[in-house]
Scaffold this active site. Structure first.
Site, PDB file in Angstrom:
ATOM      1  N   ARG A 146     115.201 118.797  -7.369  1.00 41.55           N
ATOM      2  CA  ARG A 146     113.880 119.433  -7.360  1.00 41.55           C
ATOM      3  C   ARG A 146     112.716 118.479  -7.153  1.00 41.55           C
ATOM      4  NH1 ARG A 146     116.295 123.781  -8.192  1.00 41.55           N
ATOM      5  NH2 ARG A 146     117.968 123.853  -9.705  1.00 41.55           N
ATOM      6  N   THR A 190     119.418 117.995 -12.031  1.00 41.83           N
ATOM      7  CA  THR A 190     118.770 118.262 -10.746  1.00 41.83           C
ATOM      8  C   THR A 190     117.252 118.253 -10.876  1.00 41.83           C
ATOM      9  OG1 THR A 190     118.695 120.656 -11.118  1.00 41.83           O
ATOM     10  CG2 THR A 190     120.677 119.778 -10.068  1.00 41.83           C
ATOM     11  N   SER A 205     121.603 120.174 -16.714  1.00 37.24           N
ATOM     12  CA  SER A 205     122.300 121.429 -16.463  1.00 37.24           C
ATOM     13  C   SER A 205     123.726 121.292 -16.960  1.00 37.24           C
ATOM     14  CB  SER A 205     122.298 121.747 -14.964  1.00 37.24           C
ATOM     15  OG  SER A 205     120.993 121.875 -14.459  1.00 37.24           O
ATOM     16  N   GLY A 206     124.445 122.423 -16.952  1.00 33.18           N
ATOM     17  CA  GLY A 206     125.845 122.367 -17.351  1.00 33.18           C
ATOM     18  C   GLY A 206     126.311 123.627 -18.034  1.00 33.18           C
ATOM     19  N   TRP A 251     116.726 123.122 -17.093  1.00 37.43           N
ATOM     20  CA  TRP A 251     116.938 122.428 -15.830  1.00 37.43           C
ATOM     21  C   TRP A 251     115.748 122.513 -14.876  1.00 37.43           C
ATOM     22  CZ3 TRP A 251     116.549 126.144 -12.127  1.00 37.43           C
ATOM     23  CH2 TRP A 251     116.971 127.441 -12.431  1.00 37.43           C
ATOM     24  N   ASN A 269     120.999 130.145 -19.567  1.00 39.00           N
ATOM     25  CA  ASN A 269     121.913 131.141 -20.119  1.00 39.00           C
ATOM     26  C   ASN A 269     122.818 130.547 -21.204  1.00 39.00           C
ATOM     27  OD1 ASN A 269     123.020 130.035 -17.348  1.00 39.00           O
ATOM     28  ND2 ASN A 269     124.796 130.383 -18.649  1.00 39.00           N
ATOM     29  N   ASP A 312     124.273 135.537 -16.817  1.00 36.57           N
ATOM     30  CA  ASP A 312     123.810 134.278 -16.223  1.00 36.57           C
ATOM     31  C   ASP A 312     122.355 134.363 -15.781  1.00 36.57           C
ATOM     32  OD1 ASP A 312     124.034 131.605 -15.356  1.00 36.57           O
ATOM     33  OD2 ASP A 312     124.501 132.237 -13.319  1.00 36.57           O
ATOM     34  N   ASP A 314     119.291 132.853 -16.490  1.00 33.78           N
ATOM     35  CA  ASP A 314     118.434 131.817 -17.065  1.00 33.78           C
ATOM     36  C   ASP A 314     116.986 132.299 -17.135  1.00 33.78           C
ATOM     37  OD1 ASP A 314     120.199 129.044 -16.344  1.00 33.78           O
ATOM     38  OD2 ASP A 314     120.460 130.718 -14.984  1.00 33.78           O
ATOM     39  N   ARG A 339     114.354 135.591 -14.496  1.00 23.51           N
ATOM     40  CA  ARG A 339     115.520 135.899 -13.652  1.00 23.51           C
ATOM     41  C   ARG A 339     116.105 137.276 -13.975  1.00 23.51           C
ATOM     42  NH1 ARG A 339     120.132 131.315 -12.633  1.00 23.51           N
ATOM     43  NH2 ARG A 339     121.735 132.587 -11.620  1.00 23.51           N
TER      44      ARG A 339
END
Length: 542
Positions: A146, A190, A205-206, A251, A269, A312, A314, A339
């Site tokens: 990003r 990211t 992230s992860g 993230w 999430n 999912d 986020d 989202r």
């Protein structure tokens, strides 16, 4: 020697449809981290953190442009009346093949551009490469990147294996390298770091493993760890407020209110992602907006956009900060198009909800509770025989940034109506994704939302399914974005009418704008190429 970026000179035909003819001139550049040319004295790197409070027009100092996340520029040279005259000033190719998702950072005439494992310093007037740094090969997750951050004479890059690198802004040489989180456990990074005074704040992230949501602050001078904020406790924590859920990764770059001294971050999430029974309850603070003291990492308040998320969704989308009148009273507001397809307006001093409305198709909630949170419908949780759910896994929007225009009071977001089928069975497991989903249908639009009511004022068809471009608005009344038909766009902010478009490839980042030498530039990432547009220069002697 390694091949450098390709500088493209494009001749635009302003007939409709707009066409581009391309002449390529490949240039050789030095190996990574070796300067191709030194910046001029006017390009001397350096960012005083105080400048982030009121960035100058010749800069784009942080991922969002400023601390508010509004992506609204004060520049007025390009207007609804002359935007159709935009012509290409230059184009720069990363040579990486993948799309550019990053927002360029502009400091003293130098652009810093990122892709996974890479950062370039490029002259903002000519697209001449100044230097490039390439991180060593690693086994991190290379999904995208990003952007960078700059502090004094250092520029910072996060890596796919979750490291934070400090580079000398003059020549790209490494100053220090610290691990944000352990990639062997399933973390990756990211995001663009956010600088608040002497705090360099970065998340990870992860969601392939059950990992705690982790945000860290580092000393930008030394790389020393200052604090850690967990949105969910590490596994096994007694009396966990998350109901046993992990996840909630942060993230995306947050936003900041210097008067309240609060950092606002959206969290991701929960994990396991689709296995809801494994983690009963609301699973705080996943899929939430959290307010954090940037000096200590302590939580001030939280608002959960999706309690007990099983799709999912986020809530890592940008928390946009606006000081405006609400119901006749001046308020410090926070807005997010999440989202999960809901638009929220909060009082950012307390986290109290003021507005909750749908901005895209959503069938997963039975209503809104007293706190303004959607109430999940258990019948829409993933199941063995599948459940048709709106939105799909891509969400009503995603990482692409929105914009807020203070003149019209419009919050403009790249949205989609979308449906997917979600599956879960116990044998799918108790960690990571733990399920499956399939997209069915989607339609992308830019949507302008009245922040007072949450009602959609106008829509602009983006010619396809899930879009990928963010949004930029300017004080002159122009909105810039990209569609799914490989065009960069300029629209009239008041009503969404098309004013200009150019075929540059799929726009994958959020446009930025700046003024250098009295000329306003607008930058779009089209595929692996960064394009800079401006009004034609006046003939010499006039």
């Amino acid at each position: 020697m390694t091949p450098g970026p390709i500088v493209r000179r494009l001749v635009l035909s302003l007939s409709a449809p707009l066409a581009l003819s391309v002449v390529l001139a490949a240039q050789q550049a030095p190996a990574p981290a070796e300067p191709a040319a030194r910046p001029t004295s006017s390009q001397t790197p350096g960012v005083d953190p105080a400048a982030l409070l009121k960035p100058p027009v010749d800069s784009w100092l942080t991922y969002h442009g400023d601390y508010t996340g509004r992506r609204n520029s004060s520049l007025t040279q390009i207007t609804p009346e002359n935007v159709h005259q935009l012509t290409l000033a230059w184009a720069w190719n990363s040579g990486q093949g993948g799309p550019l998702k990053s927002s360029p950072i502009l400091v003293n005439g130098v652009l810093y551009l990122t892709a996974p494992d890479n950062i370039w310093a490029v002259d903002a007037r000519t697209a001449r490469q100044i230097w490039r740094y390439t991180y060593p090969n690693n086994e991190g997750f290379h999904i995208g990147h990003r952007g960078a951050a700059v502090y004094k004479d250092s520029v910072f890059l996060t890596t796919p294996d979750a490291h934070l690198i400090a580079l000398d802004a003059k020549d790209g040489k490494v100053k220090w390298n610290v691990m944000i989180a352990d990639a062997k456990k399933g973390f990756w990074s990211t995001n663009a770091p956010l600088l608040i005074r002497d705090h360099l704040i970065v998340g990870v992230s992860g969601d392939f493993d059950n990992l705690p949501g982790t945000l860290k602050s580092f000393d930008p001078e030394t790389g020393k760890l200052q604090w850690i904020f967990y949105s969910t406790p590490p596994p096994g924590t007694a009396d966990s407020i998350s109901g046993g859920a992990t996840g909630g990764q942060m993230w995306n770059a947050g936003t900041y209110d210097p008067e309240l001294n609060l950092l606002f971050v959206g969290t991701g999430n929960p994990t396991p992602v689709l296995n809801g029974p494994y983690r009963p309850g609301d699973n705080k603070w996943t899929c939430s907006i959290v307010a954090i003291d940037p000096d200590t990492g302590k939580l001030a308040w939280g608002f959960q956009a999706s309690p007990h998320d099983t799709h999912d969704w986020d809530a890592a989308e940008v928390p946009v900060l606006v000081d405006a009148t609400f119901n006749g009273t001046p308020r410090k507001l926070l807005m997010q198009a999440s989202r999960n397809a809901y638009f929220f307006v909060l009082d950012r001093t307390t986290g109290k909800n003021l507005v909750t409305t749908k901005f895209a198709d959503a069938n997963w909630a039975t209503g809104i509770d007293k706190d303004g949170q959607p109430i999940p419908n258990p019948a829409k949780e993933p199941a063995r025989d599948g459940r048709l759910v709106a939105p799909n896994e891509g969400g009503g929007t995603n990482y692409r940034s929105p914009s807020f225009d203070p003149k019209t009071g419009l919050f403009i977001v790249s949205a989609q109506d979308a449906y997917g089928i979600y599956f879960f069975k116990p044998e799918h497991g108790e960690y990571g994704w733990a399920g499956a989903d399939y997209g069915v249908w989607s339609k992308g639009e830019l949507r302008a939302i009245d922040y007072n009511t949450g009602k959609i004022v106008w829509r602009h068809d983006l010619s396809g399914g899930e879009p990928s471009a963010g949004v930029l608005t300017t004080a002159s009344g122009v909105t810039f974005s990209g569609d799914s038909a490989n065009s960069a766009l300029a629209l009239r902010t008041s009503d969404g009418a098309t004013l200009w478009h150019a075929g540059v490839g799929r726009v994958g980042n959020s446009p930025i704008t700046y003024e250098l030498d009295g000329r306003q530039y607008v930058l779009f990432g089209g595929g692996s190429v960064l394009y800079a547009f401006a009004l034609p220069e006046a003939p010499a002697g006039r």
